[in-house]
Design an enzyme around this catalytic site. Structure first.
Site, mmCIF file in Angstrom:
data_model
loop_
_atom_site.group_PDB
_atom_site.id
_atom_site.type_symbol
_atom_site.label_atom_id
_atom_site.label_comp_id
_atom_site.label_asym_id
_atom_site.label_seq_id
_atom_site.Cartn_x
_atom_site.Cartn_y
_atom_site.Cartn_z
ATOM 1 N N GLY A 93 44.224 40.994 40.110
ATOM 2 C CA GLY A 93 44.034 42.320 39.526
ATOM 3 C C GLY A 93 44.263 43.475 40.465
ATOM 4 N N GLU B 232 44.981 48.689 39.777
ATOM 5 C CA GLU B 232 43.617 49.231 39.744
ATOM 6 C C GLU B 232 43.370 50.332 40.783
ATOM 7 O OE1 GLU B 232 40.647 46.123 39.675
ATOM 8 O OE2 GLU B 232 41.917 44.826 38.450
ATOM 9 N N HIS C 249 40.312 36.533 51.840
ATOM 10 C CA HIS C 249 39.350 37.032 52.821
ATOM 11 C C HIS C 249 39.887 36.926 54.246
ATOM 12 C CE1 HIS C 249 36.407 37.296 49.631
ATOM 13 N NE2 HIS C 249 36.690 36.062 49.297
#
Length: 769
Positions: free
Chosen positions: A448, A500, A710
């Site tokens: 996203g 986004e 990460h």
């Protein structure tokens, strides 16, 4: 009647204005010294002790403060420092402590070099029970030894004493400490208990000699489902500690009731027992019957995990008859540490006066306990005006039109089972969706979000300050969105996202557009270390006044012929990551959110968006601590997801995403959600997390993450393809999507570009066989 003592079990440690966050980041960034960091920490501790005393607490904790995490502090205090961090005895350097918390790129952190030059990793981090706080998981060897490596609990007791405040030091108890940790060989950490207890005894002896007559020893694992062997561990540990003398122990339990562990807890040789009477109010009479009469009972009657004002009048009616006969036996306290709520409502400027009158942060909760103590112990008339003020605020809240929306209540009352079901089974939906989307085998997508660069953050801040017009900001965001769409097309991603860029946070962005939500300016709570969050407040019935994401989704879709996903945060996650109203069941609030999202999903579909993702990273986090309570939670959590997602045509494809978690115990619920595609974090586990899906024969499509978002490391395409081949073992290749582990918001563009290009190449390799 003598005054009933008011105790606190712990308070927020970030400071009134997040001073700890800024001090830590300055130290980590090389902008301040160790001495400056420690001075900032000492100032926060001193202010916390003074605040509690001024608010009316008579039993004030010490050693509840930490620079990063209290479980990590306990591991360091007990010398449970893995060999990789290079500690050889003596004082534990601050940089070693932070290497355990955050990892380190510096070879000196562990005293030797590594073959890959990447320094040392952090300890694993996971959720603290069912809260939104995270702790560092202690690691043990099979031959682990313990020793007193830090005197932090004694030093902070002495520090408070110099301030003129006699505190009750807080320690995480030995059984919970071991149960919350893990052994590297997979063995049972409780086997290490005989080696650990003597070090606790040594520490307690030092606290006694320093002048601590009471010590709070936290054993929250007593509210979990325990085996007889685990219960026996509590008996062994506390019998051994009692035999060595030491200060009186207040055994603190919280986050639930003792339940079938009550006989064990009642029989332990401790001077006091703290109960969570917010989560488990009905346990009090059973405890009073089971515990010895000389046992001090700490009544956790003010909610330490939520921000609502307490109904003091109702508590007085409930507690009056109980404490009347023997007030000296009781203490009044929050249900748990106040770590989980903001520090002080008096500095909050973001909420209107009416809503503010319904709230209580940490300081105000101590004040409520002080009022309660005065009313129970002395002349109630002295505090009656304060009790009446609280009652009036609660009455206004209960009848407020801001809180109660008849339209929302009407929608919930009209729910039918059919509303939570797709019109066709997945096997039929898959055919219709493939006809519409025409996707290749191993379709590629992302979760996203794309990187929120400094430019994006600066533009958002400039707009908020009025330095950039709304039109200017909108134009900037459209430019970023178009660049993201064009770039995804160029590298060959199959199902695109808009990036986004307009969103600050996956919960806040939506809650700012929903009725029934409010926001603070200073309502910060610690998530872990320096990371602080401001959970939104659900104060009233939730509804959607207007579409929230349709404009951005349709703009992005207008730029390309490829499908662009609509992106929503799911109802359970919206609930879990908020302060939730306490006058309705949580499942009712979740259904309200689900209906608001259902409307958004319908509008996205009507606007031509054929793929809609509803993220539920917090679904597993909401699991109750006790096994017996989990099926009911999963039933309504799944129903809420399906209410949000099932109002669409069969050719509209519904995705969901879940973050790193163990799925074995919820795989039935995941399947029951009936999302067409689920993406999950699997790269760090080398696809091991797919075992649950294989064993269950998960029927719908699944996107196992092929690279760890990460880490700044960019794996080559061959490595990602190898992971996909592992995924094929037990899954039908037609089920498999190709995606990263999670959203890419926190990564740098240079990392993302290479990683996603390699991901697309890995998918091409799989298609070629």
């Amino acid at each position: 009647m003598s005054q009933i003592p008011v105790a606190t079990l712990g308070v927020p440690r970030i400071g009134r204005r997040r001073e700890l966050k800024f001090a830590l980041e300055a130290y980590w960034g090389g902008e301040s010294s160790e001495g400056e960091l420690l001075a900032a920490a000492a100032k926060i501790r001193a202010e916390n002790w003074s605040l509690q005393k001024a608010a009316g607490a008579s039993i004030i904790p010490s050693n509840d403060f930490t620079l990063y995490d209290h479980v990590l502090d306990m591991a360091v205090t007990l010398g449970a420092i893995p060999e990789i961090y290079g500690w050889a005895g003596g004082a534990v350097p601050l940089d070693t402590y932070f290497a355990m918390a955050r990892g380190s790129q510096e070879r000196e952190a562990c005293g030797h070099s590594h073959h890959d030059g990447t320094g040392v990793p952090a300890l694993e981090m996971t959720k603290w029970f069912d809260t939104n706080y995270h702790y560092m998981v202690p690691e043990f060897d099979a031959d682990q030894t313990f020793r007193l490596a830090s005197l932090k609990p004694v030093e902070e007791f002495d520090e408070a004493k110099r301030q003129g405040i006699h505190t009750r030091p807080v320690l995480l108890g030995p059984v919970s400490f071991l149960k919350l940790g893990k052994r590297r060989d997979g063995g049972d950490p409780l086997e290490l208990l005989p080696r650990l207890v003597p070090v606790y005894a040594e520490l307690l002896g030092k606290l006694l000699r320093a002048g601590a007559d009471w010590v709070q020893i936290d054993e929250p694992c007593l509210v979990l489902d325990l085996t007889e062997r685990e219960r026996r561990a509590f008996t062994i540990a506390y019998d051994a500690l009692a035999a060595t003398g030491g200060p009186k122990l207040m055994l603190a339990t919280y986050f639930g009731g003792l339940g079938d562990n009550l006989p064990t807890a009642a029989a332990l040789p401790v001077a006091g027992l703290h109960l969570d009477l917010v989560r488990a109010p009905d346990q009090l009479q059973d405890v009073l019957s089971a515990a010895p009469e000389e046992r001090v009972i700490s009544l956790g009657v003010v909610d330490g995990r939520n921000i609502w004002r307490t109904d003091i009048a109702a508590l007085l009616d409930r507690l009056g008859p109980i404490v009347k006969g023997n007030p000296g036996r009781f203490q009044l306290a929050p249900s748990c540490s106040l770590l989980h709520v903001p520090l002080d409502l008096s500095i909050e400027t973001g909420v209107d006066p009416e809503l503010r009158s319904w709230l209580a942060f940490a300081v105000q909760k101590v004040e409520e306990l002080s009022i309660l103590s005065h009313a129970l112990s002395a002349d109630r008339s002295l505090v009656q005006s304060l009790i009446d003020m609280a009652s009036r605020a609660l009455a206004v809240r209960a009848s407020s039109t801001r809180v109660n929306d008849p339209h929302v209540a009407g929608r919930l009352s009209a729910v039918t089972p059919e509303m939570a079901k797709r019109s066709e089974p997945f096997s039929e939906r898959r055919k219709l969706q493939q006809e519409r989307l025409n996707l290749p085998a191993f379709p590629t997508t992302t979760i996203g979000s794309f990187p929120q660069t400094a430019e994006v953050r600066q533009a958002r801040a400039a707009c908020a300050k009025g330095e950039l017009s709304e039109a200017g900001y909108d134009g900037f965001l459209k430019g970023e969105t178009e660049k993201a769409i064009r770039w995804q097309e160029e590298i060959g991603i199959d199902v695109l996202v808009h990036g986004e860029f307009e969103r600050n946070d996956m919960v806040q962005y939506f809650s700012e557009q929903l009725s029934g939500y409010a926001f603070t300016k200073q309502g910060w709570v610690q998530s872990y270390g320096s990371r602080c969050v401001r959970p939104p407040i659900i104060f009233g019935d939730v509804s959607r006044p207007q579409p929230m994401t349709v404009d951005w989704a349709t703009y992005a879709q207008s730029l390309t012929d490829k499908p662009v996903k609509g992106m929503l945060t799911g109802p359970v996650t919206m609930l879990q990551w908020s302060f939730v109203r306490d006058d309705l069941p949580r499942e009712t609030v979740c259904r309200q959110i689900a209906f608001a999202l259902r409307d958004e999903v319908s509008d996205l579909e009507a606007a031509g968006i054929g793929v809609i993702q509803i993220d539920e990273p917090a679904l597993r986090e909401g699991l109750p601590l006790r096994e017996a309570e989990r099926p009911a939670y999963l039933d309504w959590a799944v129903e809420c997801f399906r209410l949000a997602s099932s109002g669409v045509k069969p050719e509209t494809q519904i995705h969901t995403h879940m973050c790193y978690a163990e799925f074995n115990d919820i795989i039935d619920a995941i399947a029951a959600m009936d999302a067409d595609v689920i993406s999950i974090e699997t790269s760090r586990s080398k696809m091991e997390l797919l075992r649950a899906f294989r064993a269950f024969r998960y029927p719908n499509d699944i996107g196992p993450g092929v690279f760890d978002i990460h880490s700044p490391r960019v794996p080559p395409a061959d490595e990602m393809a190898d992971l996909l081949r592992k995924a094929e073992d037990g899954l039908d290749p037609r089920q498999i999507w190709v995606n990263p582990d999670c959203g890419l918001k926190t990564r740098k563009w240079e990392e993302v570009r290479f990683a996603l290009a390699n991901m697309v190449e890995a998918a091409r390799q799989m298609r070629a066989g």
